[in-house]
Write a protein that holds these residues in place. Structure first.
Motif, PDB file in Angstrom:
ATOM      1  N   ILE A   1       0.847  -1.191   0.000  1.00  0.00           N
ATOM      2  CA  ILE A   1       0.000   0.000   0.000  1.00  0.00           C
ATOM      3  C   ILE A   1       0.887   1.246   0.000  1.00  0.00           C
ATOM      4  CG2 ILE A   1      -1.711  -1.248   1.397  1.00  0.00           C
ATOM      5  CD1 ILE A   1      -1.184   0.705   3.663  1.00  0.00           C
ATOM      6  N   GLN A   2       0.287   2.366  -0.379  1.00  0.00           N
ATOM      7  CA  GLN A   2       0.977   3.649  -0.279  1.00  0.00           C
ATOM      8  C   GLN A   2       0.237   4.509   0.735  1.00  0.00           C
ATOM      9  OE1 GLN A   2       3.927   4.866  -1.646  1.00  0.00           O
ATOM     10  NE2 GLN A   2       3.513   6.455  -0.125  1.00  0.00           N
ATOM     11  N   CYS A   3       0.996   5.092   1.661  1.00  0.00           N
ATOM     12  CA  CYS A   3       0.432   5.992   2.668  1.00  0.00           C
ATOM     13  C   CYS A   3       0.986   7.384   2.435  1.00  0.00           C
ATOM     14  CB  CYS A   3       0.784   5.518   4.076  1.00  0.00           C
ATOM     15  SG  CYS A   3       0.283   3.825   4.436  1.00  0.00           S
ATOM     16  N   ASN A   4       0.165   8.379   2.601  1.00  0.00           N
ATOM     17  CA  ASN A   4       0.593   9.748   2.333  1.00  0.00           C
ATOM     18  C   ASN A   4       1.594  10.281   3.354  1.00  0.00           C
ATOM     19  OD1 ASN A   4      -0.789  10.222  -0.073  1.00  0.00           O
ATOM     20  ND2 ASN A   4      -2.674  10.823   0.989  1.00  0.00           N
ATOM     21  N   TYR A   5       1.823   9.532   4.444  1.00  0.00           N
ATOM     22  CA  TYR A   5       2.796   9.965   5.445  1.00  0.00           C
ATOM     23  C   TYR A   5       4.097   9.176   5.373  1.00  0.00           C
ATOM     24  CZ  TYR A   5       0.372   6.059   7.710  1.00  0.00           C
ATOM     25  OH  TYR A   5      -0.221   4.849   7.978  1.00  0.00           O
TER      26      TYR A   5
ATOM     27  N   LEU B   1       1.108  12.467  13.511  1.00  0.00           N
ATOM     28  CA  LEU B   1       1.664  12.528  12.164  1.00  0.00           C
ATOM     29  C   LEU B   1       3.022  13.220  12.203  1.00  0.00           C
ATOM     30  CD1 LEU B   1       1.400  12.377   9.005  1.00  0.00           C
ATOM     31  CD2 LEU B   1       0.408  14.693   9.163  1.00  0.00           C
ATOM     32  N   ILE B   2       4.011  12.613  11.529  1.00  0.00           N
ATOM     33  CA  ILE B   2       5.312  13.246  11.324  1.00  0.00           C
ATOM     34  C   ILE B   2       5.357  13.687   9.868  1.00  0.00           C
ATOM     35  CG2 ILE B   2       7.812  12.928  11.363  1.00  0.00           C
ATOM     36  CD1 ILE B   2       7.392  10.713  13.434  1.00  0.00           C
ATOM     37  N   SER B   3       5.443  14.980   9.617  1.00  0.00           N
ATOM     38  CA  SER B   3       5.321  15.478   8.240  1.00  0.00           C
ATOM     39  C   SER B   3       6.360  16.543   7.913  1.00  0.00           C
ATOM     40  CB  SER B   3       3.910  16.028   8.003  1.00  0.00           C
ATOM     41  OG  SER B   3       3.605  17.059   8.944  1.00  0.00           O
ATOM     42  N   ASN B   4       7.601  16.311   8.355  1.00  0.00           N
ATOM     43  CA  ASN B   4       8.669  17.245   8.001  1.00  0.00           C
ATOM     44  C   ASN B   4       8.852  17.276   6.485  1.00  0.00           C
ATOM     45  OD1 ASN B   4       8.836  16.437  10.707  1.00  0.00           O
ATOM     46  ND2 ASN B   4      10.962  17.042  10.852  1.00  0.00           N
ATOM     47  N   PRO B   5       8.914  18.444   5.856  1.00  0.00           N
ATOM     48  CA  PRO B   5       9.054  18.517   4.394  1.00  0.00           C
ATOM     49  C   PRO B   5      10.274  17.771   3.861  1.00  0.00           C
ATOM     50  CG  PRO B   5       8.477  20.665   5.290  1.00  0.00           C
ATOM     51  CD  PRO B   5       8.774  19.781   6.460  1.00  0.00           C
ATOM     52  N   GLU B   6      11.372  17.771   4.632  1.00  0.00           N
ATOM     53  CA  GLU B   6      12.598  17.133   4.152  1.00  0.00           C
ATOM     54  C   GLU B   6      12.468  15.623   4.007  1.00  0.00           C
ATOM     55  OE1 GLU B   6      13.305  17.947   8.659  1.00  0.00           O
ATOM     56  OE2 GLU B   6      12.304  18.904   6.944  1.00  0.00           O
ATOM     57  N   HIS B   7      11.440  15.025   4.590  1.00  0.00           N
ATOM     58  CA  HIS B   7      11.257  13.585   4.466  1.00  0.00           C
ATOM     59  C   HIS B   7      10.675  13.190   3.113  1.00  0.00           C
ATOM     60  CE1 HIS B   7      10.863  13.441   9.152  1.00  0.00           C
ATOM     61  NE2 HIS B   7      12.095  13.631   8.742  1.00  0.00           N
ATOM     62  N   GLY B   8      10.126  14.150   2.394  1.00  0.00           N
ATOM     63  CA  GLY B   8       9.640  13.887   1.046  1.00  0.00           C
ATOM     64  C   GLY B   8       8.333  13.137   0.960  1.00  0.00           C
ATOM     65  N   THR B   9       7.547  13.100   2.038  1.00  0.00           N
ATOM     66  CA  THR B   9       6.243  12.437   1.977  1.00  0.00           C
ATOM     67  C   THR B   9       5.223  13.368   1.323  1.00  0.00           C
ATOM     68  OG1 THR B   9       5.479  13.287   4.115  1.00  0.00           O
ATOM     69  CG2 THR B   9       6.785  11.252   4.133  1.00  0.00           C
ATOM     70  N   HIS B  10       4.106  12.790   0.899  1.00  0.00           N
ATOM     71  CA  HIS B  10       3.049  13.612   0.297  1.00  0.00           C
ATOM     72  C   HIS B  10       2.567  14.667   1.285  1.00  0.00           C
ATOM     73  CE1 HIS B  10      -0.567  14.709  -1.958  1.00  0.00           C
ATOM     74  NE2 HIS B  10      -1.242  14.555  -0.825  1.00  0.00           N
TER      75      HIS B  10
ATOM     76  N   GLY C   1       2.227  20.406   2.954  1.00  0.00           N
ATOM     77  CA  GLY C   1       1.989  21.288   4.091  1.00  0.00           C
ATOM     78  C   GLY C   1       1.029  20.768   5.141  1.00  0.00           C
ATOM     79  N   GLN C   2       0.683  19.486   5.085  1.00  0.00           N
ATOM     80  CA  GLN C   2      -0.180  18.921   6.127  1.00  0.00           C
ATOM     81  C   GLN C   2       0.574  18.902   7.451  1.00  0.00           C
ATOM     82  OE1 GLN C   2      -3.503  17.595   6.360  1.00  0.00           O
ATOM     83  NE2 GLN C   2      -2.883  17.670   8.510  1.00  0.00           N
ATOM     84  N   ARG C   3       0.050  19.565   8.450  1.00  0.00           N
ATOM     85  CA  ARG C   3       0.738  19.628   9.734  1.00  0.00           C
ATOM     86  C   ARG C   3       0.425  18.418  10.595  1.00  0.00           C
ATOM     87  NH1 ARG C   3      -1.924  20.972  14.451  1.00  0.00           N
ATOM     88  NH2 ARG C   3      -4.097  21.673  14.287  1.00  0.00           N
TER      89      ARG C   3
ATOM     90  N   PRO D   1      -4.378  15.913  11.683  1.00  0.00           N
ATOM     91  CA  PRO D   1      -5.341  16.996  11.916  1.00  0.00           C
ATOM     92  C   PRO D   1      -6.117  17.366  10.655  1.00  0.00           C
ATOM     93  CG  PRO D   1      -3.267  17.491  12.992  1.00  0.00           C
ATOM     94  CD  PRO D   1      -3.027  16.279  12.141  1.00  0.00           C
ATOM     95  N   GLY D   2      -7.437  17.453  10.808  1.00  0.00           N
ATOM     96  CA  GLY D   2      -8.282  17.836   9.689  1.00  0.00           C
ATOM     97  C   GLY D   2      -8.609  16.701   8.739  1.00  0.00           C
ATOM     98  N   VAL D   3      -7.994  15.548   8.929  1.00  0.00           N
ATOM     99  CA  VAL D   3      -8.232  14.397   8.045  1.00  0.00           C
ATOM    100  C   VAL D   3      -8.940  13.278   8.813  1.00  0.00           C
ATOM    101  CG1 VAL D   3      -7.191  12.632   6.568  1.00  0.00           C
ATOM    102  CG2 VAL D   3      -6.250  14.963   6.590  1.00  0.00           C
TER     103      VAL D   3
END
Length: 487
Positions: free
Chosen positions: A72-76, A261-270, A275-277, A234-236
């Protein structure tokens, strides 16, 4: 009333959680002690740092990265990213074969006496990359038969392997379940690969949901303890996780772990690139608090790498890369055996101290709560210098007693004998909402800065049992008679 069965569950006529051989919410309370659950279940979780908050102070886990393929693919998620200092699911520095994994497990067991659990958590999916998972467990069990075996999975391929897991004595399985509504799931999982075909959108999420529920009920029916991981986005799905909690409780989940959720931009996740916080620490705690009374919550998770080694909150994986391990390493059980003797005595002492501390807090009768950040490296004691802390364990003292409610990761403030103001500012931000910090030692400068931010800090209770120190602070704050200090 339990959430409705899916069409797939109805067709397969699964055993309901209430009739299963597994541990259900009706038979188990907190996983902290033997008094709170059936003896057979306690034996399973007693030394498992992820399934018992009490055990995580004393015992270590090891993940071996033998399962890189995922369905599967996860956006995080972005498994291509790696940083040795990054603690995040799906991250590894090197993938290994089953034979190489056995070498690493033996090397770790010889040098990390706290080791009690071997897990396979990817970096892909342990059930999808099944042949490697099965081979690894089989070979390790021959060499170190007392190691507990567990795995993590997204659940899509799980139902195909539950019988084999049972045959291999794998009695702990973690499933990542972020939704029970395919409309929500489509926002998190853009595609799945199932039965040689790729599915997308709501159809993909529906299939994933049905397979996850089926797998969970199959585990429960066989007495395999299931921990559910859910990523709070958040928001999802943040509000939707209330519903997830109801569904997994009804199907016999042993623990529900809400992770930020861990969503640092440098990790390259969706999510990172769009910008999902992630949630703030107090937002995460607020959701967890709302879930109290539902499925039993895990609050001590550290969101480990897929090649993590050591106690929760530490990662010694870089000490055990293949180039540092002999080809002919052999297992020596002496250190692990000796450690267990020491831990048995320490756990007994701490149990007495914790009971006394809990009674003192309850006796205060204040009706108020106190959030306490503790610098600890294990053993259930306050044993880390403020400037050396990489995380703080967060405890709440209230009329209900003293409980671990989370942790806050921080950048180490003191390096080379001095502290950095910019780093301290980050630590202060991480300690939002905290009333008092307990540590083994703290300098005047950071203590003053914390005070300026409305956070008290003290090293008066260095090396004491955590609960004893917290109860003493609580008693002083709200007027009860404190316990005598115990070293």
């Amino acid at each position: 009333m339990s959430p409705p069965m899916t069409s797939l569950e109805s067709e397969t006529k699964l055993i309901s959680p209430a009739k299963s051989a597994g541990c259900t919410s009706s038979t188990c309370a907190s996983p902290a002690s033997a008094d709170a659950m059936e003896s057979a279940v306690w034996e399973k979780v007693r030394d498992h740092p992820c399934y018992s908050e009490e055990a995580h102070h004393y015992f270590a886990r090891m993940h071996v990265a033998v399962a890189p393929a995922c369905n599967i693919q996860c956006n995080y998620c972005n498994r291509k990213y790696d940083c040795a200092n990054e603690s995040r699911p799906g991250v590894v520095s090197e993938n290994v074969t089953p034979d190489q994994a056995v070498r690493k497990v033996i090397a770790v067991a010889n040098q990390v006496p706290q080791l009690s659990v071997l897990g396979i958590a990817g970096p892909g999916d342990a059930c999808y990359d099944w042949n490697k998972t099965k081979a690894t467990f089989g070979r390790v069990a021959e060499v170190i038969p007392d190691l507990k075996l567990c795995l993590s999975t997204n659940g899509l391929a799980l139902p195909d392997h539950v019988a084999e897991l049972c045959d291999m004595n794998v009695d702990h399985v973690t499933i990542t379940i972020n939704m029970v509504d395919p409309q929500v799931g489509a926002k998190i999982h853009p595609w799945i690969f199932y039965k040689h075909r790729r599915y997308t959108g709501i159809e993909a999420a529906r299939i994933l949901h049905e397979r996850q529920m089926l797998g969970l009920e199959m585990l429960t029916a066989r007495g395999i303890l299931a921990k559910i991981n859910s990523v709070m986005i958040p928001g999802v799905n943040d509000e939707h996780l209330m519903e997830v909690n109801k569904w997994v409780k009804a199907r016999g989940a042993f623990l529900h772990n809400i992770m930020p959720l861990i969503s640092n931009p440098e990790h390259g996740t969706h999510y990172g690139l769009t910008g999902q916080r992630g949630p703030k620490a107090m937002e995460l705690k607020a959701l967890q608090d709302r879930l109290e009374g539902g499925a039993r919550l895990m609050r001590h998770c550290r969101q480990c790498r897929a090649d993590a080694v050591g106690l929760l909150g530490e990662d010694r994986g870089q000490e055990f890369t293949l180039d540092q391990i002999s080809e002919d390493v052999t297992y020596d059980a002496s250190k692990r055996d000796a450690y267990r003797e020491v831990v048995a005595r320490e756990r007994s002492d701490r149990a007495v101290a914790k009971s006394e501390a809990t009674e003192l807090v309850k006796a205060a009768g204040s009706g108020k709560s106190l959030l306490v950040a503790v610098a600890s490296k294990g053993g259930g004691r306050i044993n880390v210098h403020f400037g050396h802390a990489r995380e703080f364990q967060i405890y709440e003292a209230s009329p209900r007693g003293i409980s671990l409610v989370g942790h806050r990761k921080v950048e180490q403030y003191c390096l080379g004998g001095g502290g950095e103001d910019a780093t301290l500012a980050g630590v202060l931000a991480a300690l939002e909402g905290i009333d008092i910090v307990l540590c083994a030692k703290i300098g005047d400068c950071p203590k003053a800065q914390l005070s300026g931010a409305g956070i008290r800090a003290t090293d008066d209770y260095g090396y004491e049992h955590i609960e004893t120190a917290i109860s003493t602070v609580y008693a002083a704050e709200f007027g009860a008679k404190p316990l005598a200090a115990t070293a």
